[in-house]
Design a protein around this motif. Structure first.
Motif, PDB file in Angstrom:
ATOM      1  N   MET A  47      15.476 -33.584  -2.538  1.00 51.02           N
ATOM      2  CA  MET A  47      14.875 -34.424  -3.572  1.00 51.02           C
ATOM      3  C   MET A  47      13.553 -35.022  -3.087  1.00 51.02           C
ATOM      4  N   MET A  48      13.527 -35.491  -1.834  1.00 48.99           N
ATOM      5  CA  MET A  48      12.298 -36.063  -1.295  1.00 48.99           C
ATOM      6  C   MET A  48      11.192 -35.007  -1.192  1.00 48.99           C
ATOM      7  N   LEU A  49      11.573 -33.785  -0.798  1.00 48.25           N
ATOM      8  CA  LEU A  49      10.573 -32.730  -0.653  1.00 48.25           C
ATOM      9  C   LEU A  49      10.033 -32.234  -1.990  1.00 48.25           C
ATOM     10  N   PHE A  50      10.861 -32.267  -3.024  1.00 50.22           N
ATOM     11  CA  PHE A  50      10.475 -31.636  -4.283  1.00 50.22           C
ATOM     12  C   PHE A  50      10.025 -32.596  -5.377  1.00 50.22           C
ATOM     13  N   HIS A  51      10.254 -33.894  -5.231  1.00 44.58           N
ATOM     14  CA  HIS A  51       9.958 -34.764  -6.376  1.00 44.58           C
ATOM     15  C   HIS A  51       8.468 -34.949  -6.636  1.00 44.58           C
ATOM     16  N   ASP A  52       7.610 -34.861  -5.614  1.00 46.37           N
ATOM     17  CA  ASP A  52       6.174 -35.072  -5.837  1.00 46.37           C
ATOM     18  C   ASP A  52       5.393 -33.774  -6.016  1.00 46.37           C
ATOM     19  N   ILE A  53       6.069 -32.630  -5.917  1.00 47.79           N
ATOM     20  CA  ILE A  53       5.374 -31.348  -6.094  1.00 47.79           C
ATOM     21  C   ILE A  53       4.723 -31.257  -7.476  1.00 47.79           C
ATOM     22  N   VAL A  54       5.303 -31.941  -8.451  1.00 48.95           N
ATOM     23  CA  VAL A  54       4.737 -31.911  -9.805  1.00 48.95           C
ATOM     24  C   VAL A  54       3.322 -32.475  -9.841  1.00 48.95           C
ATOM     25  N   GLU A  55       2.953 -33.242  -8.826  1.00 50.27           N
ATOM     26  CA  GLU A  55       1.618 -33.838  -8.801  1.00 50.27           C
ATOM     27  C   GLU A  55       0.525 -32.813  -8.507  1.00 50.27           C
ATOM     28  N   ILE A  56       0.929 -31.591  -8.143  1.00 45.75           N
ATOM     29  CA  ILE A  56      -0.063 -30.528  -7.938  1.00 45.75           C
ATOM     30  C   ILE A  56      -0.891 -30.345  -9.201  1.00 45.75           C
ATOM     31  N   TYR A  57      -0.255 -30.357 -10.348  1.00 47.13           N
ATOM     32  CA  TYR A  57      -0.967 -30.191 -11.627  1.00 47.13           C
ATOM     33  C   TYR A  57      -1.154 -31.514 -12.366  1.00 47.13           C
ATOM     34  N   ALA A  58      -0.219 -32.447 -12.179  1.00 45.28           N
ATOM     35  CA  ALA A  58      -0.287 -33.712 -12.915  1.00 45.28           C
ATOM     36  C   ALA A  58      -1.157 -34.744 -12.214  1.00 45.28           C
TER      37      ALA A  58
ATOM     38  N   TRP B  37      14.608 -32.630  -9.589  1.00 42.19           N
ATOM     39  CA  TRP B  37      13.471 -33.467  -9.990  1.00 42.19           C
ATOM     40  C   TRP B  37      13.889 -34.453 -11.090  1.00 42.19           C
ATOM     41  N   MET B  38      14.626 -33.967 -12.084  1.00 42.28           N
ATOM     42  CA  MET B  38      15.074 -34.839 -13.172  1.00 42.28           C
ATOM     43  C   MET B  38      16.049 -35.903 -12.662  1.00 42.28           C
ATOM     44  N   GLU B  39      16.894 -35.519 -11.724  1.00 38.48           N
ATOM     45  CA  GLU B  39      17.835 -36.483 -11.147  1.00 38.48           C
ATOM     46  C   GLU B  39      17.070 -37.615 -10.457  1.00 38.48           C
ATOM     47  N   PHE B  40      16.016 -37.262  -9.732  1.00 38.53           N
ATOM     48  CA  PHE B  40      15.174 -38.288  -9.110  1.00 38.53           C
ATOM     49  C   PHE B  40      14.564 -39.186 -10.182  1.00 38.53           C
ATOM     50  N   GLU B  41      14.006 -38.574 -11.214  1.00 34.16           N
ATOM     51  CA  GLU B  41      13.363 -39.344 -12.274  1.00 34.16           C
ATOM     52  C   GLU B  41      14.341 -40.291 -12.960  1.00 34.16           C
ATOM     53  N   ASN B  42      15.576 -39.834 -13.178  1.00 39.42           N
ATOM     54  CA  ASN B  42      16.584 -40.673 -13.837  1.00 39.42           C
ATOM     55  C   ASN B  42      17.085 -41.780 -12.918  1.00 39.42           C
ATOM     56  N   GLY B  43      17.132 -41.516 -11.612  1.00 41.34           N
ATOM     57  CA  GLY B  43      17.460 -42.548 -10.632  1.00 41.34           C
ATOM     58  C   GLY B  43      18.884 -43.039 -10.601  1.00 41.34           C
ATOM     59  N   ASP B  44      19.832 -42.257 -11.114  1.00 40.34           N
ATOM     60  CA  ASP B  44      21.206 -42.751 -11.223  1.00 40.34           C
ATOM     61  C   ASP B  44      22.131 -42.353 -10.079  1.00 40.34           C
ATOM     62  N   SER B  45      21.926 -41.210  -9.469  1.00 43.49           N
ATOM     63  CA  SER B  45      22.841 -40.721  -8.431  1.00 43.49           C
ATOM     64  C   SER B  45      22.591 -41.465  -7.115  1.00 43.49           C
ATOM     65  N   PRO B  46      23.549 -41.437  -6.197  1.00 41.67           N
ATOM     66  CA  PRO B  46      23.315 -42.064  -4.882  1.00 41.67           C
ATOM     67  C   PRO B  46      22.088 -41.499  -4.171  1.00 41.67           C
ATOM     68  N   GLU B  47      21.878 -40.188  -4.287  1.00 40.97           N
ATOM     69  CA  GLU B  47      20.716 -39.560  -3.649  1.00 40.97           C
ATOM     70  C   GLU B  47      19.413 -40.010  -4.301  1.00 40.97           C
ATOM     71  N   ALA B  48      19.408 -40.100  -5.625  1.00 43.53           N
ATOM     72  CA  ALA B  48      18.196 -40.537  -6.327  1.00 43.53           C
ATOM     73  C   ALA B  48      17.873 -41.992  -5.994  1.00 43.53           C
ATOM     74  N   LYS B  49      18.894 -42.822  -5.908  1.00 41.53           N
ATOM     75  CA  LYS B  49      18.662 -44.226  -5.554  1.00 41.53           C
ATOM     76  C   LYS B  49      18.089 -44.329  -4.146  1.00 41.53           C
ATOM     77  N   PHE B  50      18.649 -43.566  -3.216  1.00 39.72           N
ATOM     78  CA  PHE B  50      18.161 -43.527  -1.838  1.00 39.72           C
ATOM     79  C   PHE B  50      16.699 -43.074  -1.822  1.00 39.72           C
ATOM     80  N   CYS B  51      16.395 -41.988  -2.512  1.00 39.72           N
ATOM     81  CA  CYS B  51      15.026 -41.457  -2.554  1.00 39.72           C
ATOM     82  C   CYS B  51      14.054 -42.441  -3.178  1.00 39.72           C
ATOM     83  N   ARG B  52      14.464 -43.062  -4.252  1.00 34.16           N
ATOM     84  CA  ARG B  52      13.564 -43.987  -4.932  1.00 34.16           C
ATOM     85  C   ARG B  52      13.260 -45.209  -4.060  1.00 34.16           C
ATOM     86  N   ILE B  53      14.255 -45.627  -3.283  1.00 34.87           N
ATOM     87  CA  ILE B  53      14.018 -46.731  -2.352  1.00 34.87           C
ATOM     88  C   ILE B  53      13.033 -46.283  -1.269  1.00 34.87           C
ATOM     89  N   LEU B  54      13.268 -45.118  -0.681  1.00 41.56           N
ATOM     90  CA  LEU B  54      12.351 -44.610   0.342  1.00 41.56           C
ATOM     91  C   LEU B  54      10.947 -44.415  -0.212  1.00 41.56           C
TER      92      LEU B  54
END
Length: 194
Positions: A66-77, A118-135
């Motif tokens: 999740m950490m490696l892939f969540h910002d890849i969208v910024e290549i175009y955005a 990526w969507m899981e990170f954006e939604n922020g609900d899972s334990p992994e997404a919460k961990f990633c969003r904090i980091l």
């Protein structure tokens, strides 16, 4: 002729090299330049490994993906500064379109896997997404402090903005909450946050 699975994967891997060209508004610790997205992702992954004991419910491998892939969208955005009110108005739309494009380079199964992560990170609900969003919030805040709060000073950021941005961070482990509160209070005491 259709591309092979391997060819699609290699096309994707070459394309994601562009993440090194996406600069953020966070200075590296010596304030010599801005950090790029690849550096941010790498540093956040190192943090995930080191701090994983504070997040026992999060699967570390999934967190790292999740950490490696969540910002890849910024290549175009592009990177949208977290305190940029105007830029954040269409961020979700730009990033969704970018995700479809960049992950669309992959074979269908991997496209779905990484879109879901990526969507899981954006939604922020899972334990992994919460961990990633904090980091994702602690890492630039740590660098901002190390740089003498250069980014906050340049952009005239206010305490309320930082507190709002870190709302979910304060719901994490007590050690991280205290760490972040100390950084914010230090910035206020020294006049870097109003």
């Amino acid at each position: 002729m259709d591309k092979s699975v391997f060819d699609k994967q290699m096309d994707f891997l070459l394309e994601v090299d562009k993440v090194k060209e996406i600069y953020r508004q966070t200075y590296i610790s010596d304030v010599s330049r801005f950090e790029n997205d690849a550096e941010h992702s790498w540093h956040s992954c190192v943090m995930a490994v080191v701090l994983s004991g504070y997040f026992p419910d999060a699967d570390l491998l999934k967190t790292l993906k999740m950490m490696l892939f969540h910002d890849i969208v910024e290549i175009y955005a592009g990177d949208t500064y977290c305190y940029d009110v105007e830029g954040n108005k269409d961020k979700e739309k730009r990033e969704k379109e970018s995700a479809e494009k960049i992950y669309g380079l992959l074979p269908e199964g991997q496209k779905k896997e990484f879109m879901d992560i990526w969507m899981e990170f954006e939604n922020g609900d899972s334990p992994e997404a919460k961990f990633c969003r904090i980091l994702d919030r602690v890492q630039p805040t740590m660098l901002n402090k190390a740089s003498g709060f250069a980014s906050w000073k340049e952009h005239g950021i206010k305490k309320e903005q930082v507190l709002e941005r870190n709302r979910t961070t304060f719901e994490g482990p007590e050690e991280i909450k205290t760490y972040m509160e100390n950084i914010i209070e230090n910035a206020v005491e020294n006049g870097f946050l109003k």
